[in-house]
Scaffold this motif. Structure first.
Motif, PDB file in Angstrom:
ATOM      1  N   ASP A 219       1.022  -1.314  -0.117  1.00  0.00           N
ATOM      2  CA  ASP A 219       0.091   0.055   0.004  1.00  0.00           C
ATOM      3  C   ASP A 219       0.948   1.115  -0.073  1.00  0.00           C
ATOM      4  OD1 ASP A 219      -2.351  -1.344  -0.237  1.00  0.00           O
ATOM      5  OD2 ASP A 219      -3.061  -0.836   1.810  1.00  0.00           O
ATOM      6  N   ASP A 220       1.686   1.322  -0.839  1.00  0.00           N
ATOM      7  CA  ASP A 220       2.682   2.668  -1.148  1.00  0.00           C
ATOM      8  C   ASP A 220       3.653   2.832   0.131  1.00  0.00           C
ATOM      9  OD1 ASP A 220       2.029   2.482  -3.644  1.00  0.00           O
ATOM     10  OD2 ASP A 220       0.572   4.045  -3.470  1.00  0.00           O
ATOM     11  N   ARG A 221       3.952   1.812   1.067  1.00  0.00           N
ATOM     12  CA  ARG A 221       4.600   2.084   2.243  1.00  0.00           C
ATOM     13  C   ARG A 221       5.734   1.003   2.128  1.00  0.00           C
ATOM     14  NH1 ARG A 221       4.172   6.820   3.671  1.00  0.00           N
ATOM     15  NH2 ARG A 221       5.328   6.635   5.692  1.00  0.00           N
ATOM     16  N   VAL A 222       7.085   1.585   2.683  1.00  0.00           N
ATOM     17  CA  VAL A 222       8.145   0.596   2.844  1.00  0.00           C
ATOM     18  C   VAL A 222       8.619   0.405   4.203  1.00  0.00           C
ATOM     19  CG1 VAL A 222      10.634   0.469   2.191  1.00  0.00           C
ATOM     20  CG2 VAL A 222       8.951   1.759   0.451  1.00  0.00           C
ATOM     21  N   HIS A 223       8.530  -0.927   4.353  1.00  0.00           N
ATOM     22  CA  HIS A 223       9.194  -1.283   5.940  1.00  0.00           C
ATOM     23  C   HIS A 223      10.308  -2.005   5.863  1.00  0.00           C
ATOM     24  CE1 HIS A 223       4.579  -0.990   6.924  1.00  0.00           C
ATOM     25  NE2 HIS A 223       4.699  -1.375   5.605  1.00  0.00           N
ATOM     26  N   THR A 224      11.192  -1.688   6.800  1.00  0.00           N
ATOM     27  CA  THR A 224      12.505  -2.096   6.755  1.00  0.00           C
ATOM     28  C   THR A 224      12.820  -3.224   7.510  1.00  0.00           C
ATOM     29  OG1 THR A 224      13.202  -0.805   9.022  1.00  0.00           O
ATOM     30  CG2 THR A 224      13.524   0.242   6.579  1.00  0.00           C
ATOM     31  N   ASN A 225      13.863  -4.035   7.239  1.00  0.00           N
ATOM     32  CA  ASN A 225      14.041  -5.422   8.282  1.00  0.00           C
ATOM     33  C   ASN A 225      13.886  -4.949   9.947  1.00  0.00           C
ATOM     34  OD1 ASN A 225      14.754  -7.139   6.265  1.00  0.00           O
ATOM     35  ND2 ASN A 225      16.887  -6.128   5.875  1.00  0.00           N
ATOM     36  N   ALA A 226      14.510  -4.053  10.417  1.00  0.00           N
ATOM     37  CA  ALA A 226      14.301  -3.643  11.800  1.00  0.00           C
ATOM     38  C   ALA A 226      13.030  -3.576  11.966  1.00  0.00           C
ATOM     39  CB  ALA A 226      15.240  -2.322  12.093  1.00  0.00           C
ATOM     40  N   ALA A 227      12.185  -2.689  11.463  1.00  0.00           N
ATOM     41  CA  ALA A 227      10.736  -2.383  11.603  1.00  0.00           C
ATOM     42  C   ALA A 227       9.961  -3.580  11.600  1.00  0.00           C
ATOM     43  CB  ALA A 227      10.143  -1.429  10.588  1.00  0.00           C
ATOM     44  N   VAL A 228      10.290  -4.589  10.685  1.00  0.00           N
ATOM     45  CA  VAL A 228       9.333  -5.764  10.523  1.00  0.00           C
ATOM     46  C   VAL A 228       9.753  -6.671  11.743  1.00  0.00           C
ATOM     47  CG1 VAL A 228       9.070  -7.777   9.241  1.00  0.00           C
ATOM     48  CG2 VAL A 228       9.178  -5.603   8.151  1.00  0.00           C
ATOM     49  N   ASN A 229      11.040  -6.735  11.901  1.00  0.00           N
ATOM     50  CA  ASN A 229      11.557  -7.568  13.281  1.00  0.00           C
ATOM     51  C   ASN A 229      11.015  -7.312  14.421  1.00  0.00           C
ATOM     52  OD1 ASN A 229      13.424  -9.723  13.383  1.00  0.00           O
ATOM     53  ND2 ASN A 229      14.366  -8.524  15.071  1.00  0.00           N
ATOM     54  N   VAL A 230      10.806  -5.806  14.707  1.00  0.00           N
ATOM     55  CA  VAL A 230      10.244  -5.479  15.926  1.00  0.00           C
ATOM     56  C   VAL A 230       8.827  -5.871  16.040  1.00  0.00           C
ATOM     57  CG1 VAL A 230       9.487  -3.525  17.169  1.00  0.00           C
ATOM     58  CG2 VAL A 230      11.882  -3.292  16.181  1.00  0.00           C
ATOM     59  N   ARG A 231       8.203  -5.786  14.821  1.00  0.00           N
ATOM     60  CA  ARG A 231       6.770  -5.985  14.738  1.00  0.00           C
ATOM     61  C   ARG A 231       6.492  -7.701  15.065  1.00  0.00           C
ATOM     62  NH1 ARG A 231       1.310  -5.467  15.370  1.00  0.00           N
ATOM     63  NH2 ARG A 231      -0.035  -6.431  13.353  1.00  0.00           N
ATOM     64  N   ILE A 232       7.276  -8.507  14.363  1.00  0.00           N
ATOM     65  CA  ILE A 232       7.369  -9.968  14.738  1.00  0.00           C
ATOM     66  C   ILE A 232       7.539 -10.201  16.343  1.00  0.00           C
ATOM     67  CG2 ILE A 232       8.404 -11.981  14.199  1.00  0.00           C
ATOM     68  CD1 ILE A 232       9.288 -10.959  11.482  1.00  0.00           C
ATOM     69  N   ASP A 233       8.490  -9.666  16.729  1.00  0.00           N
ATOM     70  CA  ASP A 233       8.710  -9.884  18.281  1.00  0.00           C
ATOM     71  C   ASP A 233       7.463  -9.453  19.030  1.00  0.00           C
ATOM     72  OD1 ASP A 233      11.175 -11.095  17.754  1.00  0.00           O
ATOM     73  OD2 ASP A 233      12.268  -9.288  18.063  1.00  0.00           O
ATOM     74  N   ASN A 234       6.841  -8.360  18.922  1.00  0.00           N
ATOM     75  CA  ASN A 234       5.831  -7.984  19.451  1.00  0.00           C
ATOM     76  C   ASN A 234       4.627  -8.938  19.424  1.00  0.00           C
ATOM     77  OD1 ASN A 234       6.987  -5.505  20.328  1.00  0.00           O
ATOM     78  ND2 ASN A 234       6.041  -4.243  18.912  1.00  0.00           N
ATOM     79  N   VAL A 235       4.496  -9.510  18.103  1.00  0.00           N
ATOM     80  CA  VAL A 235       3.619 -10.633  18.055  1.00  0.00           C
ATOM     81  C   VAL A 235       3.670 -11.871  18.722  1.00  0.00           C
ATOM     82  CG1 VAL A 235       2.376 -12.093  16.138  1.00  0.00           C
ATOM     83  CG2 VAL A 235       2.691  -9.619  15.583  1.00  0.00           C
ATOM     84  N   VAL A 236       5.040 -12.025  18.880  1.00  0.00           N
ATOM     85  CA  VAL A 236       5.425 -13.373  19.481  1.00  0.00           C
ATOM     86  C   VAL A 236       4.744 -12.978  21.076  1.00  0.00           C
ATOM     87  CG1 VAL A 236       7.412 -14.458  20.521  1.00  0.00           C
ATOM     88  CG2 VAL A 236       7.371 -14.159  18.014  1.00  0.00           C
ATOM     89  N   ARG A 237       5.282 -11.895  21.365  1.00  0.00           N
ATOM     90  CA  ARG A 237       5.036 -11.575  22.935  1.00  0.00           C
ATOM     91  C   ARG A 237       3.228 -11.638  23.017  1.00  0.00           C
ATOM     92  NH1 ARG A 237       8.238  -8.569  26.504  1.00  0.00           N
ATOM     93  NH2 ARG A 237      10.531  -8.872  25.913  1.00  0.00           N
ATOM     94  N   GLY A 238       2.528 -11.181  22.221  1.00  0.00           N
ATOM     95  CA  GLY A 238       1.174 -11.290  22.307  1.00  0.00           C
ATOM     96  C   GLY A 238       0.666 -12.775  22.129  1.00  0.00           C
ATOM     97  N   LEU A 239       1.390 -13.473  21.506  1.00  0.00           N
ATOM     98  CA  LEU A 239       0.755 -15.080  21.336  1.00  0.00           C
ATOM     99  C   LEU A 239       1.492 -15.776  22.434  1.00  0.00           C
ATOM    100  CD1 LEU A 239       2.086 -15.990  17.731  1.00  0.00           C
ATOM    101  CD2 LEU A 239      -0.156 -15.650  18.431  1.00  0.00           C
TER     102      LEU A 239
END
Length: 978
Positions: free
Chosen positions: A464-484
């Motif tokens: 959707d016309d936005r770019v996400h970096t490795n670092a930003a995605v990695n933080v998001r993944i770790d946050n979802v892990v904590r939620g799980l």
């Protein structure tokens, strides 16, 4: 010898003048002169720039054309006024043009100057455009020299052309690959640029002294010659004064430093990744393409410019396919194009006439012509051209000879470097594949973590016309892990994922992998209840769009994602938990948690496919996922310069194994498509700089029919990769998207078999085994009995060339053969995993898919294989889609084909006869009939509906005696279906 007093006096005067002038140069840096700079006022001061308005007291403001000039980063804004009244602003002002100049200043003198990045400068130009258009009420003619021209292109694209009447650039490269300075091999330069961007320039400011010395070293002969000429004429003040301002500009005053972040952006985006040409360069997390440019463009190029080479400058024609692009060739080098006698006599009068042509409907200036892509001489025209240009005959003759030798050597070196680069990328991947053992830790989560450690700020995916970096995605993944973890998800637990293709879906899959749980991928709109029962899932992760369907299953649902428009209209409770409401900072991580614990032998994902009685679960281990990931990256030669456009949904094997897996293993960017929308596809391919497109089955048919890229239209795509594409659609794709190729994959789910048609030379062929994957064999198979004929020793018989047989893959160590494996196939104790498909192998060693075991038509005359029928019919121009299936009749089981026709086409019996001519008569369908439409599955595979043909002009029967297809008559129907 006779004494000559006049000579003595003359020599003394010359010596005295030389001493006086030399002392003045030493004390003041140059000769004092009466030439004044053109008048200007600074009308705007911002953190990033000052906006100069030249000749502000000139009457007629608001009625004159407006020019906004942009300098490159390493050159002072005074470049536009080096020659005073004979410079750019002077000549344009006398031509009735209102001149404004962007002055970035020096990073050494500006607050935070050394932290400026490339986006700061692009946004500064955009801001200046707003100011000028508001002040004048007119659109601007945006002009840029060297990187200033690149800023002009980029800022106009960022603004989608708003406020820009035309763009004029001078020596501004667009296609770095086409014109590397000094003929250097692009592969080598790209790798060096990436290294410098990541590890050097961000830590080392590039000072003005470094810039000056660097430019002088680019042409040391010319630099030395100019200094010698100056010293030789130091006695003649009148001869030196006209050139003094330009000399001082080049020797000291004209150079400014270059901030490290801006240099890193330049090296990474436009040198290493060539994104000016391909599209997908990033300005503040927003991907941009020069395809957004629609205003007229004039690209001025220097015929002897070794920095902005003509071939690189002409790349704008392909990069901006929606703009009218013109060119003007100037016999000059990089600097002489905008300053000096050549610029005074040729460049600026021509630019003045260009604006006259656009604003005042004057004639197209002489020397300006529509740009053509293919120009015979991309290098300086001849050695003589340089002789005339530099007046150094001997040196330039030698340089001309050097260019000829360089042309030969650079082509050889470039080819060798590119081959070496491919080998350098492939070897580590194949080595890593070979080192994977059952106990090796390998998973999606682990590879993403490796990418983050290696290059945290590198782009990972676009959506959707936005770019996400490795670092930003990695933080998001770790946050979802904590939620799980907080809701009780544990390793090895099977968790269903029913989500549209979106960033949160990728994050959910990666988080399950990082946690060590198993992601069960379920297609939205599929038979969720049956799939849950089949796979043993007790918890679902859903997005808001699929929430109601997920809740209706009765299992616990975790909702994730949704973006800014997110709204849940179902009350939360024990059975419905919103993961977005969990604060990851408050989650206590248990002692048992180890990130990315997945072993190669362990289950990673479960894919669910089919419907009704054919609903089946396919189990993918971490090793199987890694095999496809590294195999795809190796076969398609994916690297950091690629952007992989994921048309296939993530819940499909092509999306999970090929798109996501290949991109992650190759270090490429991933562009996620919301859905198959041809218009969106056309826009995002340019905007994201898509180089590789993944597909499934007939997915590209919709793109081709919409003609969003007519044949010959410029695009950045180099490769289409996927599986299931019919032969005719394959040919249409390569014709419409030339020179892009198709790489068709075949991958067995049960074993480690991966085939790929790397060359794309044989449309419809599945190719050969990918290095590092399982060894394959083709054994004789009887479709009627489902048995493998054996030889006199009881071993399976290997198929001869072009004999249809069952494809087997050598079973890896530790594989559970009880799940359908075979032992003792060719030797005592060997182990193999059969695939579910029949193939033939041609004389070249390439494999062709013939059928699935369960779809072979067991006709009365013997087995008929459906894939060759489908490929042959699809290769007929009028045919849109087709299916083949069995049908009971009075004469036994018939082979029947149903076809739909493309709009505006028709098909005849003669077309069918000729189209199926290459098939053995025993392998041709008995009946062929037209249908209005053939439905497709969510993965775009044609769905078989075994309908009975109706007699009439739209059905044909094969006649063995005439070897042709004739109309299917009422009598035929009554005899076959009484």
């Amino acid at each position: 010898m006779k004494f000559n007093a006049r000579n003595v006096v003359g020599s003394a005067r010359r010596l005295l003048a030389t001493a006086q002038n030399g002392l003045e140069v030493i004390r003041f840096g140059g000769l004092t002169q009466d030439v004044a700079a053109s008048p200007y006022e600074v009308v705007e001061r911002r953190r990033m720039y000052r906006l100069r308005h030249y000749f502000p007291d000139e009457p007629g403001a608001g009625r004159r054309p407006v020019a906004l000039l942009v300098p490159p980063l390493m050159v002072s804004a005074d470049i536009w006024d080096v020659n005073a009244e004979d410079g750019a602003v002077g000549i344009l002002q006398r031509g009735g043009i209102d001149c404004w100049v962007v002055d970035f200043g020096s990073p050494a003198a500006e607050e935070g100057g050394w932290q400026r990045d490339l986006a700061d400068h692009v946004l500064a130009v955009s801001s200046a455009i707003d100011t000028v258009t508001e002040a004048t009420g007119a659109q601007v003619h945006l002009m840029g020299y060297s990187q200033g021209g690149m800023f002009a292109y980029q800022s106009t694209a960022y603004r989608y052309g708003r406020g820009v009447a035309s763009i004029v650039t001078f020596g501004s490269p667009v296609d770095i690959v086409a014109g590397m300075p000094f003929g250097l091999p692009y592969g080598m330069v790209s790798d060096i640029a990436d290294f410098l961007a990541d590890h050097v320039v961000t830590r080392l400011p590039i000072t003005d002294a470094m810039v000056r010395i660097g430019f002088q070293l680019l042409d040391p002969v010319k630099t030395a010659k100019s200094r010698i000429d100056f010293l030789r004429q130091l006695h003649d003040r009148e001869a030196l004064l006209p050139k003094e301002r330009q000399r001082r500009f080049l020797n000291s005053e004209g150079w400014v430093g270059y901030s490290g972040p801006a240099a890193a952006d330049l090296l990474k985006q436009f040198v290493a990744h060539n994104r000016m040409m391909l599209g997908g360069f990033v300005i503040r997390d927003q991907p941009i393409s020069l395809a957004e440019l629609k205003c007229p463009i004039l690209a001025c190029l220097g015929e002897v410019d070794d920095i902005g080479q003509p071939a690189a400058v002409r790349g704008i024609l392909r990069a901006a396919p929606n703009a009218e692009v013109y060119e003007a060739s100037v016999l000059s080098g990089h600097f002489g194009m905008v300053a000096g006698s050549t610029a005074t006599k040729h460049t600026w009068p021509l630019v003045r006439d260009w604006i006259d042509w656009l604003e005042r409907e004057g004639p197209l200036p002489d020397g300006v012509a529509p740009m053509t892509e293919h120009v015979a001489a991309n290098r300086p025209r001849t050695a003589a051209t340089r002789v005339v240009h530099t007046t150094a005959a001997l040196a330039e003759a030698g340089a001309g000879m050097g260019k000829a030798i360089e042309g030969i050597l650079s082509s050889t070196v470039r080819g060798s470097v590119e081959l070496a680069g491919e080998a350098a990328r492939a070897l580590p991947r194949l080595t890593r594949l070979g080192m994977i053992q059952p106990h090796t830790r390998i998973s999606l989560g682990r590879l993403l973590a490796e990418q983050t450690r290696r290059a945290p700020l590198r782009d990972l995916f676009l959506f959707d016309d936005r770019v996400h970096t490795n670092a930003a995605v990695n933080v998001r993944i770790d946050n979802v892990v904590r939620g799980l973890i907080s809701v009780g998800i544990r390793p090895a637990q099977r968790i269903g994922v029913v989500m549209e293709t979106r960033p949160s879906a990728l994050a959910a899959l990666a988080a399950l992998s990082r946690l060590g749980a198993v992601g069960v991928l379920l297609a939205p709109g599929s038979e969720l209840a049956r799939a849950i029962e089949l796979t043993g899932v007790t918890t679902l992760i859903a997005d808001p769009e699929n929430l109601r369907q997920a809740v209706a299953t009765g299992v616990r649902v975790l909702v994730l994602g949704g973006g800014e428009t997110r709204a849940l209209d179902i009350p939360l409770g024990d059975n419905l938990i919103d993961l977005e409401q969990i604060d990851p900072a408050l989650v206590r991580v248990p002692a048992w948690y180890r990130p990315d614990p997945g072993l190669a032998r362990e289950l990673a994902f479960v894919l669910v496919s089919g419907t009704g009685d054919r609903l089946e679960a396919k189990y993918i281990t971490n090793h199987r996922w890694a095999l496809s990931a590294f195999g795809t990256a190796t076969t398609a030669d994916l690297d950091r310069r690629d952007t992989v456009y994921c048309l296939a949904p993530l819940h499909h094997s092509s999306g999970l194994l090929v798109s996501l897996g290949g991109a992650v293993a190759g270090g490429s960017r991933i562009a996620l498509a919301r859905s198959l929308d041809p218009a969106r596809f056309g826009a995002e391919v340019h905007r994201y700089g898509v180089t590789v497109v993944t597909y499934t089955w007939t997915m590209l048919r919709d793109i081709l029919d919409a003609e969003v890229f007519p044949a010959g239209h410029n695009h950045p795509i180099r490769l289409f990769i996927g599986s299931g594409m019919p032969a005719g659609l394959w040919r249409r794709t390569t014709e419409q998207f030339a020179p892009a190729r198709v790489v068709e994959f075949y991958a067995s789910i049960e074993g480690d078999v991966v085939l790929a048609n790397v060359t794309g030379a044989k449309a419809g062929c599945k190719g050969r085994p990918v290095p590092g994957t399982a060894r394959v064999e083709l054994v004789a198979y009887d479709p009627a009995t489902g048995h493998n004929p054996t030889d006199e020793h009881g071993f399976a018989r290997r198929c001869a060339d072009n004999e249809v047989g069952l494809l087997l893959g050598r079973a890896a160590e530790g594989v559970d053969l009880s799940a359908g494996g075979l032992r003792g196939v060719f030797t005592a104790g060997d182990s193999w995993m059969p695939t579910e498909n029949l193939f033939r192998r041609d004389a070249d060693g390439d494999y062709w898919l013939m059928d699935r075991l369960d779809t072979v038509i067991l006709a009365s005359r013997g087995p008929v294989f459906t894939q060759p029928i489908v490929d042959a019919l699809n290769d007929l121009t009028p045919v849109d889609m087709e299916v083949a299936y069995p049908l009971d009749s009075a004469d036994g089981v018939l082979a029947v084909a149903a076809v739909s026709i493309r709009h505006g086409f028709q098909v005849t019996g003669h077309d069918l006869t000729e189209g199926l001519r290459d098939l053995d008569p025993a392998q041709r369908p008995d009946l062929i009939h037209l249908v209005a439409d053939i439905p497709r599955s969510p993965s775009y595979r044609p769905v078989v509906r075994a309908t009975r043909p109706e007699p009439g002009p739209h059905a044909w029967r094969y006649h063995w005696d005439s070897d042709s297809y004739e109309p299917f008559t009422v009598e035929d129907a009554e005899s076959l279906f009484p």
